[in-house]
Write an enzyme that holds these catalytic residues in place. Structure first.
Site, PDB file in Angstrom:
ATOM      1  CD  GLU A 143      35.279  42.616  43.343  1.00  0.00           C
ATOM      2  OE1 GLU A 143      34.149  42.547  43.150  1.00  0.00           O
ATOM      3  OE2 GLU A 143      36.141  41.949  43.903  1.00  0.00           O
ATOM      4  CE1 TYR A 166      33.076  45.697  48.274  1.00  0.00           C
ATOM      5  CE2 TYR A 166      34.022  44.747  46.171  1.00  0.00           C
ATOM      6  CZ  TYR A 166      34.284  45.283  47.401  1.00  0.00           C
ATOM      7  OH  TYR A 166      35.585  45.785  47.786  1.00  0.00           O
TER       8      TYR A 166
HETATM    9  P1  NAD Z   1      36.717  43.966  55.748  1.00  0.00           P
HETATM   10  O1  NAD Z   1      35.664  43.357  55.389  1.00  0.00           O
HETATM   11  O2  NAD Z   1      37.869  42.913  56.098  1.00  0.00           O
HETATM   12  O3  NAD Z   1      36.716  45.087  57.129  1.00  0.00           O
HETATM   13  C1  NAD Z   1      35.878  45.951  57.030  1.00  0.00           C
HETATM   14  C2  NAD Z   1      35.837  47.059  58.227  1.00  0.00           C
HETATM   15  O4  NAD Z   1      35.149  48.048  58.055  1.00  0.00           O
HETATM   16  C3  NAD Z   1      35.311  46.118  59.487  1.00  0.00           C
HETATM   17  O5  NAD Z   1      36.257  46.406  60.387  1.00  0.00           O
HETATM   18  C4  NAD Z   1      33.799  46.501  59.820  1.00  0.00           C
HETATM   19  O6  NAD Z   1      33.596  46.521  61.063  1.00  0.00           O
HETATM   20  C5  NAD Z   1      33.930  48.082  59.366  1.00  0.00           C
HETATM   21  N1  NAD Z   1      32.814  48.407  58.683  1.00  0.00           N
HETATM   22  C6  NAD Z   1      31.800  47.937  57.932  1.00  0.00           C
HETATM   23  N2  NAD Z   1      30.926  48.693  57.905  1.00  0.00           N
HETATM   24  C7  NAD Z   1      31.051  49.850  58.931  1.00  0.00           C
HETATM   25  C8  NAD Z   1      30.087  50.911  59.330  1.00  0.00           C
HETATM   26  N3  NAD Z   1      28.977  51.308  58.515  1.00  0.00           N
HETATM   27  N4  NAD Z   1      30.797  51.934  59.896  1.00  0.00           N
HETATM   28  C9  NAD Z   1      32.009  51.702  60.608  1.00  0.00           C
HETATM   29  N5  NAD Z   1      32.918  50.372  60.324  1.00  0.00           N
HETATM   30  C10 NAD Z   1      32.312  49.673  59.251  1.00  0.00           C
HETATM   31  O7  NAD Z   1      37.386  44.605  54.577  1.00  0.00           O
HETATM   32  P2  NAD Z   1      38.898  44.785  53.964  1.00  0.00           P
HETATM   33  O8  NAD Z   1      38.894  43.577  53.159  1.00  0.00           O
HETATM   34  O9  NAD Z   1      39.969  44.907  54.946  1.00  0.00           O
HETATM   35  O10 NAD Z   1      38.621  46.127  52.788  1.00  0.00           O
HETATM   36  C11 NAD Z   1      38.971  47.286  53.494  1.00  0.00           C
HETATM   37  C12 NAD Z   1      38.514  48.284  52.194  1.00  0.00           C
HETATM   38  O11 NAD Z   1      39.460  47.920  50.960  1.00  0.00           O
HETATM   39  C13 NAD Z   1      36.946  48.172  51.719  1.00  0.00           C
HETATM   40  O12 NAD Z   1      36.606  49.283  51.465  1.00  0.00           O
HETATM   41  C14 NAD Z   1      37.417  47.394  50.336  1.00  0.00           C
HETATM   42  O13 NAD Z   1      36.187  47.490  49.506  1.00  0.00           O
HETATM   43  C15 NAD Z   1      38.627  47.721  50.043  1.00  0.00           C
HETATM   44  N6  NAD Z   1      39.259  46.761  49.137  1.00  0.00           N
HETATM   45  C16 NAD Z   1      39.465  45.506  49.834  1.00  0.00           C
HETATM   46  C17 NAD Z   1      40.100  44.334  48.871  1.00  0.00           C
HETATM   47  C18 NAD Z   1      40.386  43.121  49.154  1.00  0.00           C
HETATM   48  O14 NAD Z   1      40.967  42.245  48.786  1.00  0.00           O
HETATM   49  N7  NAD Z   1      40.072  42.733  50.517  1.00  0.00           N
HETATM   50  C19 NAD Z   1      40.726  44.992  47.674  1.00  0.00           C
HETATM   51  C20 NAD Z   1      40.603  46.295  47.246  1.00  0.00           C
HETATM   52  C21 NAD Z   1      39.799  47.090  48.038  1.00  0.00           C
HETATM   53  O1  TDX Z   2      34.348  29.761  48.166  1.00  0.00           O
HETATM   54  C1  TDX Z   2      34.857  30.453  47.245  1.00  0.00           C
HETATM   55  N1  TDX Z   2      35.129  29.825  45.969  1.00  0.00           N
HETATM   56  C2  TDX Z   2      35.594  30.575  45.097  1.00  0.00           C
HETATM   57  O2  TDX Z   2      35.804  29.759  43.947  1.00  0.00           O
HETATM   58  C3  TDX Z   2      35.193  31.738  47.362  1.00  0.00           C
HETATM   59  C4  TDX Z   2      34.802  32.507  48.581  1.00  0.00           C
HETATM   60  C5  TDX Z   2      35.539  32.528  46.245  1.00  0.00           C
HETATM   61  N2  TDX Z   2      35.622  31.658  45.031  1.00  0.00           N
HETATM   62  C6  TDX Z   2      36.201  32.414  43.876  1.00  0.00           C
HETATM   63  C7  TDX Z   2      35.557  33.954  43.496  1.00  0.00           C
HETATM   64  C8  TDX Z   2      36.559  34.648  42.890  1.00  0.00           C
HETATM   65  O3  TDX Z   2      36.720  34.357  41.622  1.00  0.00           O
HETATM   66  O4  TDX Z   2      37.381  32.815  44.291  1.00  0.00           O
HETATM   67  C9  TDX Z   2      37.907  34.321  43.595  1.00  0.00           C
HETATM   68  C10 TDX Z   2      38.115  35.099  44.939  1.00  0.00           C
HETATM   69  O5  TDX Z   2      37.060  35.371  45.648  1.00  0.00           O
HETATM   70  P1  TDX Z   2      36.903  36.299  46.917  1.00  0.00           P
HETATM   71  O6  TDX Z   2      37.960  35.980  47.889  1.00  0.00           O
HETATM   72  O7  TDX Z   2      35.413  36.120  47.412  1.00  0.00           O
HETATM   73  O8  TDX Z   2      37.282  37.578  46.179  1.00  0.00           O
HETATM   74  P2  TDX Z   2      36.473  38.561  45.148  1.00  0.00           P
HETATM   75  O9  TDX Z   2      35.224  38.001  44.883  1.00  0.00           O
HETATM   76  O10 TDX Z   2      37.642  38.531  44.004  1.00  0.00           O
HETATM   77  O11 TDX Z   2      36.412  40.068  45.732  1.00  0.00           O
HETATM   78  C11 TDX Z   2      37.845  40.491  46.490  1.00  0.00           C
HETATM   79  O12 TDX Z   2      38.593  41.159  45.815  1.00  0.00           O
HETATM   80  C12 TDX Z   2      38.322  42.552  45.582  1.00  0.00           C
HETATM   81  C13 TDX Z   2      37.403  41.020  47.678  1.00  0.00           C
HETATM   82  O13 TDX Z   2      36.531  40.194  48.673  1.00  0.00           O
HETATM   83  C14 TDX Z   2      36.679  42.478  47.731  1.00  0.00           C
HETATM   84  O14 TDX Z   2      36.705  43.053  48.946  1.00  0.00           O
HETATM   85  C15 TDX Z   2      37.909  43.186  46.706  1.00  0.00           C
HETATM   86  O15 TDX Z   2      37.287  44.395  46.543  1.00  0.00           O
END
Ligand code: NAD
Ligand code: TDX
Length: 360
Positions: A143, A166
């Site tokens: 992103e 974000y």
């Molecule tokens: P998540 O929100 O599920 O988990 C985040 C974790 O970080 C939680 O356990 C939370 O308690 C901890 N945390 C948050 N703030 C904190 C702080 N100040 N100190 C200590 N711990 C803290 O996130 P996720 O989906 O597992 O994502 C993990 C990482 O990967 C993030 O950096 C996110 O940006 C990145 N990422 C996520 C996705 C995705 O699709 N989920 C994709 C690409 C990158």
């Molecule tokens: O209720 C919903 N309805 C909907 O249409 C939600 C929660 C999402 N959406 C859409 C928004 C996005 O186009 O679906 C797509 C995916 O949404 P999210 O699951 O919220 O993900 P996104 O915003 O794409 O971001 C995610 O991918 C990159 C993760 O949350 C991030 O942490 C990661 O970095």
């Protein structure tokens, strides 16, 4: 190429109680039994220790309840453990929450990353020789590159153009990581990954939200007309990419991770709901009627797509899950892990955490 994991290590994982961090710990704790693995997590609403029950008693694993912004705490941990590797997941991660509370994202994602970097830099600079293979793996997102139109893909040369709070906070964190590499020579690797899905994901993100709503026959909100496109990757494939970066990633490099799992949100949900209907023995496509178009997310990025060829060519990575297989495995996981899901839905997982850590 030398492998960083050929010697005894001390690994700091931040944010290991979240979705991707928990999946990563499930992989490395049993695999690296000679390695001390410390999980530092603040246990925000997204942190769930119940996701880690299978490994919590492993002799090589320690959980530390704390905030990555607490520089004193982080420095004490580095002094105690002399970490050789950091895998930095901890962050606020939900775009919709960043629109409501952007300052929380600036704090954890920017100040928190700067604080981990500062402690890592001090420890690494004053360390003895076994720190020569030190790596700081920063887990970031696609992103940071902003939104694509109907064609093209992000590559490591794409300029940063974040559009949500974000994304801006993650972009800022990436800049701090590069600044520590350029200024102090800290050996960092940056991973920019596309949307993940799989076990233990908090049901505010689209895929687990839709599975839970479909199970309960509740409406599934789809922003605008569901035309926005994401490049979906199973979390195991992301964890495998991070392992390859730990083993053989070159210091200072950036790797983009994505599974060529591009589809619009509407296409994704129709596939997902078809699988839910099959797994629950419902009439085919009957859950499609749960899709409800709602007001768009402000500043909603239209499309993300990843060119992962550098990771494939240089580190030999390839995704193991097709989108359909990965979604089916994920649906089955949610259907067969009702106690985990129930405790998240009724928030009892928070009570459990409170009683354990209130006094800390
Ligand atoms: P998540 O929100 O599920 O988990 C985040 C974790 O970080 C939680 O356990 C939370 O308690 C901890 N945390 C948050 N703030 C904190 C702080 N100040 N100190 C200590 N711990 C803290 O996130 P996720 O989906 O597992 O994502 C993990 C990482 O990967 C993030 O950096 C996110 O940006 C990145 N990422 C996520 C996705 C995705 O699709 N989920 C994709 C690409 C990158
Ligand atoms: O209720 C919903 N309805 C909907 O249409 C939600 C929660 C999402 N959406 C859409 C928004 C996005 O186009 O679906 C797509 C995916 O949404 P999210 O699951 O919220 O993900 P996104 O915003 O794409 O971001 C995610 O991918 C990159 C993760 O949350 C991030 O942490 C990661 O970095």
């Amino acid at each position: 190429m030398s492998s960083i994991l050929h010697q005894p290590l001390r690994i700091l994982v931040t944010g290991g109680a979240g979705f991707i961090g928990a999946n990563f710990l499930h992989r490395i704790v049993p695999q690296l039994s000679d390695t001390v693995i410390v999980n530092l997590d603040k246990l925000t609403y997204a942190g769930n220790l119940q996701s880690l029950q299978a490994i919590e008693k492993a002799p090589n694993y320690r959980f530390i309840y704390g905030d990555i912004c607490d520089l004193d705490l982080v420095q004490k941990l580095f002094a105690e453990y002399q970490f050789t590797t950091v895998v930095h997941f901890a962050a606020e991660s939900h775009v919709d929450r960043s629109i409501q509370s952007p300052i929380d994202f600036a704090r954890s994602n920017v100040i928190g990353t700067a604080s981990i970097l500062q402690a890592a830099k001090d420890s690494w600079m004053h360390a003895s020789s076994d720190m020569q293979e030190f790596r700081f793996v920063h887990v970031s997102t696609d992103e940071v590159f902003g939104a694509l139109g109907p064609t093209g893909r992000f590559s490591p040369d794409t300029s940063y153009a974040p559009r949500s709070p974000y994304a801006a906070s993650k972009a800022s964190a990436d800049h701090f990581v590069r600044a520590y590499a350029e200024t102090y020579g800290l050996p960092v690797v940056i991973s920019n990954c596309s949307n993940n899905y799989g076990p233990y994901q908090f049901p505010e993100k689209l895929i687990p939200l839709a599975i839970v709503r479909a199970m309960n026959l509740d409406l599934i909100p789809v922003y605008s007309k569901g035309e926005n496109v994401r490049d979906w990757l199973h979390v195991d494939d992301h964890c495998e990419a991070l392992m390859r970066m730990l083993h053989n990633g070159l210091a200072g490099e950036t790797y983009l991770v994505g599974g060529s799992g591009e589809c619009s949100n509407l296409e994704l949900l129709r596939l997902l709901l078809t699988i839910v209907d099959e797994e629950l023995g419902r009439t085919p496509e009957s859950s499609w009627k749960l899709i409800k178009f709602v007001k768009d997310r402000p500043g909603h990025d239209f499309r993300y797509a990843i060119d992962a060829s550098k990771l494939v060519t240089e580190l030999g990575w390839a995704p193991n899950h097709t989108l359909e297989e990965g979604l089916r495995a994920t649906v089955r996981w949610y259907l067969s892990n009702q106690p985990w899901l129930q405790s998240v839905m009724d928030e009892s997982y928070r009570t459990y955490l409170k009683t354990q850590y209130e006094a800390v």
